[in-house]
Design an enzyme around this catalytic site. Structure first.
Site, PDB file in Angstrom:
ATOM      1  N   ARG A 233       0.984  -1.362  -0.010  1.00 23.16           N
ATOM      2  CA  ARG A 233       0.456  -0.031   0.134  1.00 23.16           C
ATOM      3  C   ARG A 233       0.769   0.957  -0.314  1.00 23.16           C
ATOM      4  NH1 ARG A 233      -3.667  -2.245  -2.203  1.00 23.16           N
ATOM      5  NH2 ARG A 233      -6.004  -2.308  -0.513  1.00 23.16           N
ATOM      6  N   ASP A 257       4.989   0.426  -6.895  1.00 21.37           N
ATOM      7  CA  ASP A 257       3.478   0.396  -7.706  1.00 21.37           C
ATOM      8  C   ASP A 257       1.820   1.232  -6.925  1.00 21.37           C
ATOM      9  OD1 ASP A 257       2.097  -1.367 -10.138  1.00 21.37           O
ATOM     10  OD2 ASP A 257       0.825  -2.641  -8.453  1.00 21.37           O
ATOM     11  N   GLU A 262      -3.330   8.068  -5.313  1.00 19.73           N
ATOM     12  CA  GLU A 262      -3.557   7.612  -6.311  1.00 19.73           C
ATOM     13  C   GLU A 262      -4.320   8.309  -7.613  1.00 19.73           C
ATOM     14  OE1 GLU A 262      -3.444   3.235  -6.721  1.00 19.73           O
ATOM     15  OE2 GLU A 262      -1.485   3.314  -5.351  1.00 19.73           O
ATOM     16  N   HIS A 281      -0.190   0.897 -10.085  1.00 19.72           N
ATOM     17  CA  HIS A 281      -1.246   0.091  -9.275  1.00 19.72           C
ATOM     18  C   HIS A 281      -1.628  -1.286 -10.046  1.00 19.72           C
ATOM     19  CE1 HIS A 281      -3.761   0.560  -5.339  1.00 19.72           C
ATOM     20  NE2 HIS A 281      -3.072  -1.368  -5.885  1.00 19.72           N
ATOM     21  N   SER A 283       0.134  -4.093 -10.829  1.00 22.75           N
ATOM     22  CA  SER A 283       1.419  -5.598 -10.685  1.00 22.75           C
ATOM     23  C   SER A 283       0.974  -6.889 -10.727  1.00 22.75           C
ATOM     24  CB  SER A 283       2.046  -5.744  -9.670  1.00 22.75           C
ATOM     25  OG  SER A 283       1.389  -5.000  -8.292  1.00 22.75           O
TER      26      SER A 283
END
Length: 325
Positions: A233, A257, A262, A281, A283
């Site tokens: 996170r 990632d 975001e 985000h 992966s």
């Protein structure tokens, strides 16, 4: 399931409805909704499927959840729904543990290889048609600390070990002889162990204890050649401290990632750092992952309807599914 009538299922999904819901719609009254309509959808609903797993709207609409007995979130992380009213209630919370394990492990191996073989620089030189010979690094024998010993962390450990890397874990309790990690260090001793690793992979769940875990002191404890990978996170990291550590050469690089905000704002300095690999985000997002998420929910939905134990039940005080559940 409560009663004998068809249950009412609220599905938080925004504009993108989950696929393959026909068999669920045949046995339940399904209310698809975005964040604005969530409160209305929750009134009289027996269960909630948080398909939009990045949304934090459930807390604000929870006052309308007058009958909800079960919440399922379409992700491994449950922090978007870990607000006090849900955490302290007797509502059962389940997650989608297991869907992304191997995909995220492949991503971690990929970025480690990308760093070791300087692939970003090779692509840049190729675009400039510039022939520049360099030597690269081996990954075999390099030491990796995986912070987070849940299923995703274990999948990462197995894949990196298969590539010849030496892997240890970090969890709540120290122990030896772990089948995937060998040695597991206690999270409380993070700063003591960081100096001994070439790569540090963050995959811990977001809890009160792990928020901001990787701050200036952690980056200062890593060797200067170390690379940091975050697939857990964004809030596990104090971004400003990471940027400073990268700029000052305190660590050699980072593959990220997930982020505190975001999408990552276009003025964030991480975009411009040459020693950073950024992905949005994604992966764990392999082709077909949305269908797989619905399959996991559908199996639990059938269990819930027939009164059988649910899979992936989250311990709401810990913030994750305990091992063996």
């Amino acid at each position: 399931m409560i009663g004998t009538e068809s249950p009412v299922l609220a599905v938080l999904c925004g504009d993108r409805h989950p696929p393959d819901m026909d068999h669920i719609e045949a046995t339940a009254k399904v209310r698809y909704t975005d964040e604005r309509g969530l409160a209305d959808a929750l009134r009289g609903a027996d269960a909630l499927f948080v398909y939009d797993f990045l949304s934090t709207a459930v807390a604000g609409a929870w006052h309308a959840a007058d009958r909800v007995r079960w919440v399922h979130i379409a992700s491994a992380g449950v922090d978007p729904v870990m607000f006090p009213a849900l955490r302290d209630s007797d509502v059962v919370l389940t997650n989608s543990r297991g869907v992304f394990d191997d995909s995220i492990a492949e991503y971690v191996l990929g970025v480690i290889i990308a760093f070791a073989k300087d692939l970003a620089r090779s692509i840049e030189l190729q675009r400039r048609r510039e022939w520049r010979h360099r030597e690269s690094e081996r990954i075999a024998g390099r030491r990796v600390l995986v912070v987070g010993t849940g299923p995703i962390g274990r999948a990462i450990a197995r894949m990196l070990r298969a590539a010849g890397m030496s892997v240890s874990g970090m969890g709540r309790r120290a122990r030896s002889g772990d089948e995937d990690f060998g040695e597991v260090h206690a999270s409380a001793d993070l700063l003591d162990h960081l100096p001994g690793y070439d790569y540090v992979v963050a995959v811990a769940p977001l809890t009160d204890q792990t928020k901001g875990l990787f701050a200036a002191d952690a980056f200062a404890a890593m060797p200067a050649h170390a690379r940091f990978v975050n697939v857990g996170r964004g809030e596990l990291v104090v971004t400003a401290d990471l940027v400073k550590a990268l700029r000052d050469g305190r660590i050699a690089g980072a593959a990220l990632d997930v982020f505190e905000t975001e999408p990552l704002p276009d003025d964030n300095p991480l975009w411009t750092l040459e020693n950073v690999l950024i992905s949005p985000h994604m992966s764990g997002d392999f082709a077909g992952w949305r269908n797989t998420l619905v399959e996991v929910f559908a199996e639990n939905f059938q269990r819930w309807q027939t009164g059988r134990p649910l899979r992936n039940v989250v311990d709401k005080q810990l913030g994750y599914v305990p091992s063996g559940h």
